[in-house]
Design a protein around this motif. Structure first.
Motif, PDB file in Angstrom:
ATOM      1  N   TYR A 171       6.588  27.662 -22.240  1.00 34.78           N
ATOM      2  CA  TYR A 171       6.125  26.068 -21.813  1.00 34.78           C
ATOM      3  C   TYR A 171       5.294  26.228 -20.839  1.00 34.78           C
ATOM      4  O   TYR A 171       5.506  26.321 -19.588  1.00 34.78           O
ATOM      5  N   MET A 172       3.983  26.132 -21.181  1.00 37.46           N
ATOM      6  CA  MET A 172       2.994  26.051 -20.241  1.00 37.46           C
ATOM      7  C   MET A 172       2.673  24.655 -19.327  1.00 37.46           C
ATOM      8  O   MET A 172       2.539  23.869 -19.963  1.00 37.46           O
ATOM      9  N   ALA A 173       2.901  24.744 -17.873  1.00 36.79           N
ATOM     10  CA  ALA A 173       2.609  23.711 -17.308  1.00 36.79           C
ATOM     11  C   ALA A 173       1.047  23.041 -17.140  1.00 36.79           C
ATOM     12  O   ALA A 173       0.179  23.779 -17.161  1.00 36.79           O
ATOM     13  N   GLU A 174       0.948  21.879 -17.474  1.00 31.86           N
ATOM     14  CA  GLU A 174      -0.329  21.341 -17.742  1.00 31.86           C
ATOM     15  C   GLU A 174      -1.183  21.968 -16.299  1.00 31.86           C
ATOM     16  O   GLU A 174      -2.569  22.047 -16.391  1.00 31.86           O
ATOM     17  N   GLU A 190      11.272  22.302 -19.955  1.00 27.38           N
ATOM     18  CA  GLU A 190      10.402  21.024 -19.910  1.00 27.38           C
ATOM     19  C   GLU A 190      10.583  20.394 -18.372  1.00 27.38           C
ATOM     20  O   GLU A 190       9.798  19.875 -17.767  1.00 27.38           O
ATOM     21  N   TRP A 191      11.849  20.515 -17.697  1.00 28.95           N
ATOM     22  CA  TRP A 191      12.103  20.092 -16.289  1.00 28.95           C
ATOM     23  C   TRP A 191      11.394  20.838 -15.205  1.00 28.95           C
ATOM     24  O   TRP A 191      10.394  20.142 -14.370  1.00 28.95           O
ATOM     25  N   LEU A 192      11.179  22.215 -15.415  1.00 22.81           N
ATOM     26  CA  LEU A 192      10.278  23.138 -14.661  1.00 22.81           C
ATOM     27  C   LEU A 192       8.743  22.627 -14.719  1.00 22.81           C
ATOM     28  O   LEU A 192       7.958  22.621 -13.893  1.00 22.81           O
ATOM     29  N   ASN A 193       8.281  22.332 -15.983  1.00 23.82           N
ATOM     30  CA  ASN A 193       7.198  21.797 -16.295  1.00 23.82           C
ATOM     31  C   ASN A 193       6.682  20.607 -15.506  1.00 23.82           C
ATOM     32  O   ASN A 193       5.473  20.494 -14.752  1.00 23.82           O
ATOM     33  N   THR A 194       7.567  19.718 -15.140  1.00 21.44           N
ATOM     34  CA  THR A 194       7.482  18.447 -14.551  1.00 21.44           C
ATOM     35  C   THR A 194       7.067  18.977 -13.021  1.00 21.44           C
ATOM     36  O   THR A 194       6.590  17.951 -12.226  1.00 21.44           O
ATOM     37  N   LEU A 195       7.770  20.043 -12.511  1.00 21.07           N
ATOM     38  CA  LEU A 195       7.327  20.433 -11.251  1.00 21.07           C
ATOM     39  C   LEU A 195       6.089  21.340 -10.904  1.00 21.07           C
ATOM     40  O   LEU A 195       5.828  21.545  -9.871  1.00 21.07           O
TER      41      LEU A 195
END
Length: 261
Positions: free
Chosen positions: A23-26, A55-60
């Motif tokens: 799940y790659m962070a933008e 998905e929560w980690l991606n928001t960070l």
């Protein structure tokens, strides 16, 4: 990105092939990554402790990988081998994925928390024979996040995890080897733990035992114990008090340089 098999075809796995799901962070300004080990008593892997957490980690602004490690009928050392290999796999590919190889953490729930704690304390323990260049990378995580973790395989253990991992009537030596309160050292990474005081499945003393050893070894850590909440809460969205763990963890991750506050 598609799911990635972490083992080459040079190894005979007998069971399902372990994978990591990226799940790659933008945007990932800290160039950090966290590998997630869902719980499930070493019998299964709980979905709600995988993708929603990624998905929560991606928001960070943190890239996440959900590890599908081997579970029963697999036994120790196979889950630990998968965790060690996953860390090496991400570290080996860090540059091409825009990740700092010194900012790779592990996050685990329940039995997945036990696996994360094992990987955090047993990076020098050869869970498998090295097979390729990926295994030249270190398998020590830079941080560990342990959510209502199984820590001990002794008096206060979760019997289901114990049986799935070590079988019926395991020897005391094997139980002691996998009791992570016995293995904290100066090499244990900074750690964040949370638990609920009335957890009926994995007693809170598991986290307390571990935190005590972290304190003794002078390892930086945070421990949060919430008064109420059933076992297996995941992001704990239905439990307002315990749900605060994500905000507390985000602040801690910022202190470790894994994201911006």
């Amino acid at each position: 990105m598609q799911p990635l098999p972490i083992w080459s075809d040079k190894i005979d796995l007998h069971e399902e092939a372990p994978i990591i799901v990226p799940y790659m962070a933008e945007q990932n300004p800290a160039r950090s990554a966290v590998i997630i080990c869902p719980g499930g008593g070493y019998r299964m892997r709980a979905w709600h402790e995988g993708e929603p957490v990624a998905e929560w980690l991606n928001t960070l602004g943190i890239t996440a990988f959900v590890l599908h490690y081997r579970v029963n009928p697999a036994k120790h050392l196979e889950p630990l081998a998968d965790a060690q290999r996953a860390i090496r796999y991400v570290r080996y590919h860090a540059e091409e994925w825009g990740i700092d190889p010194d900012k790779i953490g592990l996050l685990g729930f329940s039995a997945g928390g036990h696996l994360a704690a094992c990987a955090a304390n047993m990076s020098d323990y050869p869970a498998y024979k090295k097979i390729d260049r990926i295994d030249s990378a270190s398998c020590r995580p830079d941080i560990a996040i342990l959510c209502y973790p199984v820590i001990t395989m002794l008096e206060h253990t979760h019997e289901g995890s114990l049986t799935c991992l070590l079988g019926e009537n395991p020897k005391h030596e094997a139980r002691e080897l996998l009791s992570m309160e016995r293995h904290v050292s100066k090499d244990t990474p900074p750690s964040f733990l949370w638990h609920t005081a009335d957890d009926q499945s994995v007693p809170v003393i598991n986290s307390l035992l571990y935190a005590n050893q972290l304190s003794t070894a002078q390892i930086p850590y945070e421990l949060h114990v919430f008064q109420n909440g059933r076992h297996g809460l995941g992001l704990a969205e239905e439990e307002p008090d315990a749900a605060k763990w994500t905000g507390l963890c985000a602040s801690w991750l910022s202190k470790q340089g894994f994201c911006k506050a």
